[in-house]
Every structure is written in structure tokens, then in C-alpha cells.
Design a protein around this motif. Structure first.
Motif, PDB file in Angstrom:
ATOM      1  N   ARG A  81     -77.359 -76.522 -20.582  1.00 17.66           N
ATOM      2  CA  ARG A  81     -77.280 -75.223 -21.243  1.00 17.66           C
ATOM      3  C   ARG A  81     -75.897 -75.027 -21.869  1.00 17.66           C
ATOM      4  N   SER A  82     -74.863 -75.386 -21.127  1.00 20.92           N
ATOM      5  CA  SER A  82     -73.504 -75.247 -21.641  1.00 20.92           C
ATOM      6  C   SER A  82     -73.307 -76.105 -22.886  1.00 20.92           C
ATOM      7  N   PHE A  83     -73.784 -77.345 -22.848  1.00 19.30           N
ATOM      8  CA  PHE A  83     -73.670 -78.226 -24.004  1.00 19.30           C
ATOM      9  C   PHE A  83     -74.376 -77.651 -25.225  1.00 19.30           C
ATOM     10  N   CYS A  84     -75.614 -77.215 -25.036  1.00 21.36           N
ATOM     11  CA  CYS A  84     -76.394 -76.702 -26.165  1.00 21.36           C
ATOM     12  C   CYS A  84     -75.782 -75.436 -26.739  1.00 21.36           C
ATOM     13  N   ARG A  85     -75.290 -74.572 -25.882  1.00 18.96           N
ATOM     14  CA  ARG A  85     -74.647 -73.352 -26.358  1.00 18.96           C
ATOM     15  C   ARG A  85     -73.380 -73.689 -27.147  1.00 18.96           C
ATOM     16  N   ARG A  86     -72.570 -74.588 -26.595  1.00 18.80           N
ATOM     17  CA  ARG A  86     -71.319 -74.949 -27.268  1.00 18.80           C
ATOM     18  C   ARG A  86     -71.596 -75.635 -28.595  1.00 18.80           C
ATOM     19  N   LEU A  87     -72.565 -76.539 -28.623  1.00 18.42           N
ATOM     20  CA  LEU A  87     -72.876 -77.232 -29.868  1.00 18.42           C
ATOM     21  C   LEU A  87     -73.402 -76.256 -30.908  1.00 18.42           C
ATOM     22  N   THR A  88     -74.218 -75.315 -30.491  1.00 22.68           N
ATOM     23  CA  THR A  88     -74.718 -74.303 -31.429  1.00 22.68           C
ATOM     24  C   THR A  88     -73.572 -73.504 -32.019  1.00 22.68           C
ATOM     25  N   GLU A  89     -72.609 -73.122 -31.190  1.00 15.42           N
ATOM     26  CA  GLU A  89     -71.442 -72.380 -31.682  1.00 15.42           C
ATOM     27  C   GLU A  89     -70.642 -73.216 -32.685  1.00 15.42           C
ATOM     28  N   ILE A  90     -70.497 -74.501 -32.390  1.00 12.42           N
ATOM     29  CA  ILE A  90     -69.756 -75.386 -33.292  1.00 12.42           C
ATOM     30  C   ILE A  90     -70.454 -75.481 -34.640  1.00 12.42           C
ATOM     31  N   VAL A  91     -71.770 -75.634 -34.622  1.00  9.93           N
ATOM     32  CA  VAL A  91     -72.515 -75.752 -35.881  1.00  9.93           C
ATOM     33  C   VAL A  91     -72.427 -74.458 -36.686  1.00  9.93           C
ATOM     34  N   ILE A  92     -72.507 -73.325 -36.005  1.00 13.83           N
ATOM     35  CA  ILE A  92     -72.386 -72.044 -36.706  1.00 13.83           C
ATOM     36  C   ILE A  92     -71.001 -71.914 -37.343  1.00 13.83           C
ATOM     37  N   ASP A  93     -69.975 -72.270 -36.585  1.00 17.21           N
ATOM     38  CA  ASP A  93     -68.598 -72.076 -37.046  1.00 17.21           C
ATOM     39  C   ASP A  93     -68.107 -73.165 -37.991  1.00 17.21           C
ATOM     40  N   HIS A  94     -68.631 -74.383 -37.840  1.00 24.53           N
ATOM     41  CA  HIS A  94     -68.111 -75.523 -38.609  1.00 24.53           C
ATOM     42  C   HIS A  94     -69.215 -76.305 -39.316  1.00 24.53           C
ATOM     43  N   GLY A  95     -70.307 -75.637 -39.600  1.00 27.91           N
ATOM     44  CA  GLY A  95     -71.419 -76.306 -40.249  1.00 27.91           C
ATOM     45  C   GLY A  95     -71.069 -76.887 -41.599  1.00 27.91           C
ATOM     46  N   ASN A  96     -70.061 -76.297 -42.271  1.00 35.45           N
ATOM     47  CA  ASN A  96     -69.664 -76.829 -43.575  1.00 35.45           C
ATOM     48  C   ASN A  96     -69.098 -78.247 -43.455  1.00 35.45           C
ATOM     49  N   ALA A 153     -84.014 -76.087 -26.257  1.00 38.06           N
ATOM     50  CA  ALA A 153     -83.657 -77.415 -25.770  1.00 38.06           C
ATOM     51  C   ALA A 153     -84.084 -77.612 -24.322  1.00 38.06           C
ATOM     52  N   LEU A 154     -83.847 -76.612 -23.482  1.00 39.73           N
ATOM     53  CA  LEU A 154     -84.217 -76.725 -22.074  1.00 39.73           C
ATOM     54  C   LEU A 154     -85.731 -76.789 -21.894  1.00 39.73           C
ATOM     55  N   ALA A 180     -88.777 -86.034 -19.118  1.00 41.14           N
ATOM     56  CA  ALA A 180     -88.609 -86.673 -20.421  1.00 41.14           C
ATOM     57  C   ALA A 180     -89.084 -88.107 -20.323  1.00 41.14           C
ATOM     58  N   GLU A 181     -89.889 -88.533 -21.290  1.00 33.43           N
ATOM     59  CA  GLU A 181     -90.384 -89.905 -21.283  1.00 33.43           C
ATOM     60  C   GLU A 181     -89.254 -90.898 -21.540  1.00 33.43           C
ATOM     61  N   ASP A 182     -88.356 -90.535 -22.431  1.00 32.35           N
ATOM     62  CA  ASP A 182     -87.250 -91.415 -22.783  1.00 32.35           C
ATOM     63  C   ASP A 182     -85.997 -90.564 -22.963  1.00 32.35           C
ATOM     64  N   PRO A 183     -85.023 -90.660 -22.060  1.00 34.14           N
ATOM     65  CA  PRO A 183     -83.828 -89.815 -22.137  1.00 34.14           C
ATOM     66  C   PRO A 183     -83.075 -89.927 -23.458  1.00 34.14           C
ATOM     67  N   LEU A 184     -82.980 -91.135 -24.027  1.00 37.91           N
ATOM     68  CA  LEU A 184     -82.231 -91.302 -25.266  1.00 37.91           C
ATOM     69  C   LEU A 184     -82.927 -90.604 -26.432  1.00 37.91           C
ATOM     70  N   THR A 185     -84.244 -90.743 -26.519  1.00 38.07           N
ATOM     71  CA  THR A 185     -84.983 -90.057 -27.581  1.00 38.07           C
ATOM     72  C   THR A 185     -84.834 -88.549 -27.446  1.00 38.07           C
ATOM     73  N   SER A 186     -84.918 -88.038 -26.218  1.00 38.61           N
ATOM     74  CA  SER A 186     -84.751 -86.601 -25.989  1.00 38.61           C
ATOM     75  C   SER A 186     -83.344 -86.160 -26.360  1.00 38.61           C
ATOM     76  N   ALA A 187     -82.355 -86.983 -26.020  1.00 38.93           N
ATOM     77  CA  ALA A 187     -80.966 -86.649 -26.352  1.00 38.93           C
ATOM     78  C   ALA A 187     -80.798 -86.541 -27.861  1.00 38.93           C
ATOM     79  N   ARG A 188     -81.312 -87.517 -28.589  1.00 38.83           N
ATOM     80  CA  ARG A 188     -81.177 -87.500 -30.047  1.00 38.83           C
ATOM     81  C   ARG A 188     -81.944 -86.341 -30.667  1.00 38.83           C
ATOM     82  N   ALA A 189     -83.106 -86.013 -30.084  1.00 37.66           N
ATOM     83  CA  ALA A 189     -83.904 -84.903 -30.615  1.00 37.66           C
ATOM     84  C   ALA A 189     -83.184 -83.571 -30.441  1.00 37.66           C
ATOM     85  N   ILE A 190     -82.608 -83.357 -29.277  1.00 35.74           N
ATOM     86  CA  ILE A 190     -81.907 -82.105 -28.994  1.00 35.74           C
ATOM     87  C   ILE A 190     -80.649 -81.983 -29.848  1.00 35.74           C
TER      88      ILE A 190
END
Length: 208
Positions: free
Chosen positions: A99-114, A200-201, A160-170
């Protein structure tokens, strides 16, 4: 007000000034790259946007391609920081860390999406060695998210069937938000951050 260590105060201030100047140049370059494209933007134009001389820009970056590399590297390293920060919270559960990762990444994309937008449009312009280095950073993001998902699976909390695929999807789902995520106030921003983390969760079998 944060105080600087006495022994390294001068160096810290100097480093902060350098980083401030570099960030000014990168922010100006990003706006121009998005508006005119990399090839349609000159170092003169970047300097003019800052009200500075061309020498000011060249003092920080050896050429325009180095500016593009720094822009694209910044986006990748910000993404890596999101998962690395969550990894530091070793006492948190896998769900809390995700949850912390997804929240932080979302904030980064909002702030630095350019920055991410420039990477998406100009990645083919990068030098081969720079592109490969940035792709390695992005691969490290996938690896760390994969390991976190695998940890959650091992503890019986993630599905998750495949952790790497799930990681890339998220990571891909959230990173691609630069194309549409432009909340117009803090409430909308906070709601979007919560929603993206919840989506994501849910993809990992968590009922939220």
C-alpha cells in the motif's frame, strides 16, 4: 527549520545549490521537450526560459543529450525510490508495504508525470548506454516489487500466479497515469492515491 551539520555545512549548502540549479534546468527542459520535442528544443531556448545564459546550462550539463538523460533518469530513480522506501519499513506487513509503495508511486506520477512523459516520447533518442542503464533501474523496480509480492504469497496474504507479471502490471498501471491523472485539488489527489492503492491490492486478492 532544518539545521545543517557544522562540519559539512558548506559542502551541503553547495550541493543543495547545485541540485537546485540542475532541477531548474531539468524542469525547464521537460516543459520544452513536451511542447516542441527534443529535436525542436535548443539549449538556447532552455536558457532563455530560465532567464540565464547558455553557459549557465553548460556548466551543469555537457550537452542537450545529457539533459535528456538526466530527465529520464530522474523518472526512473523516483520510481525506484517508491519501492525502496517501502522496503525500509521492515516491520510493516507485506500489505502495508505494498500500500505504501502504490501510494508513493501514485504521488510521484501525479507530481512528476511530465518526466515520465518525456521518457515515453524520447526514449529512442537516448544514447544506447544511457537507455540500457535506465532500463536496468526499471528492472530493479520490477525485481523489488516482485520480491514483495512473493513475500506476501509466502505469508498467505497475496494471491498471484506469477509475482513478476503482477509486479509489472501494478507498476505499469500506476506509471501510465501520467496520460490522464491531473487532479485539480488536494481532495481529488488524496482520493486518487487511495483508489490506485486499493486497485493494486485487490489485484493481489486483498479485500479493501
Amino acid at each position: 527549520m532544518t539545521t545543517l551539520p557544522e562540519k559539512s555545512g558548506k559542502n551541503s549548502i553547495r550541493d543543495e545549490v547545485i541540485q537546485f540549479k540542475r532541477r531548474q534546468i531539468l524542469d525547464a527542459a521537460v516543459d520544452l521537450f513536451l511542447k516542441n520535442g527534443y529535436h525542436g528544443t535548443s539549449v538556447d531556448a532552455i536558457a532563455a526560459t530560465l532567464g540565464a545564459s547558455k553557459q549557465f546550462v553548460y556548466y551543469q550539463f555537457k550537452d542537450k543529450l545529457a539533459i535528456l538523460d538526466a530527465v529520464c533518469t530522474t523518472g526512473a530513480e523516483l520510481t525506484l525510490s517508491a519501492i525502496s522506501d517501502s522496503a525500509d519499513a521492515e516491520n510493516d506487513t507485506p500489505v502495508e508495504r505494498m500500500r505504501s509503495f502504490c501510494r508513493r508511486l501514485t504521488e510521484i506520477v501525479i507530481d512528476h508525470g511530465n518526466y515520465l512523459a518525456v521518457y515515453a516520447s524520447e526514449v529512442s533518442t537516448l544514447r544506447d548506454e544511457d537507455r540500457k542503464r535506465i532500463l536496468m533501474v526499471r528492472a530493479e523496480v520490477d525485481r523489488q516489487v516482485r520480491d514483495l509480492i512473493a513475500l506476501g504469497i509466502g505469508e498467505g496474504v497475496f494471491v498471484a500466479e506469477d509475482p513478476l507479471t503482477s509486479a509489472r502490471a501494478i507498476t505499469g498501471m500506476i506509471s501510465f497515469m501520467w496520460t490522464w491523472a491531473h487532479p485539480d485539488d488536494q481532495d481529488a489527489r488524496a482520493l486518487l492515491v487511495d483508489r490506485m492503492a486499493n486497485i493494486a491490492l485487490r489485484s493481489l486478492g486483498i479485500d479493501v
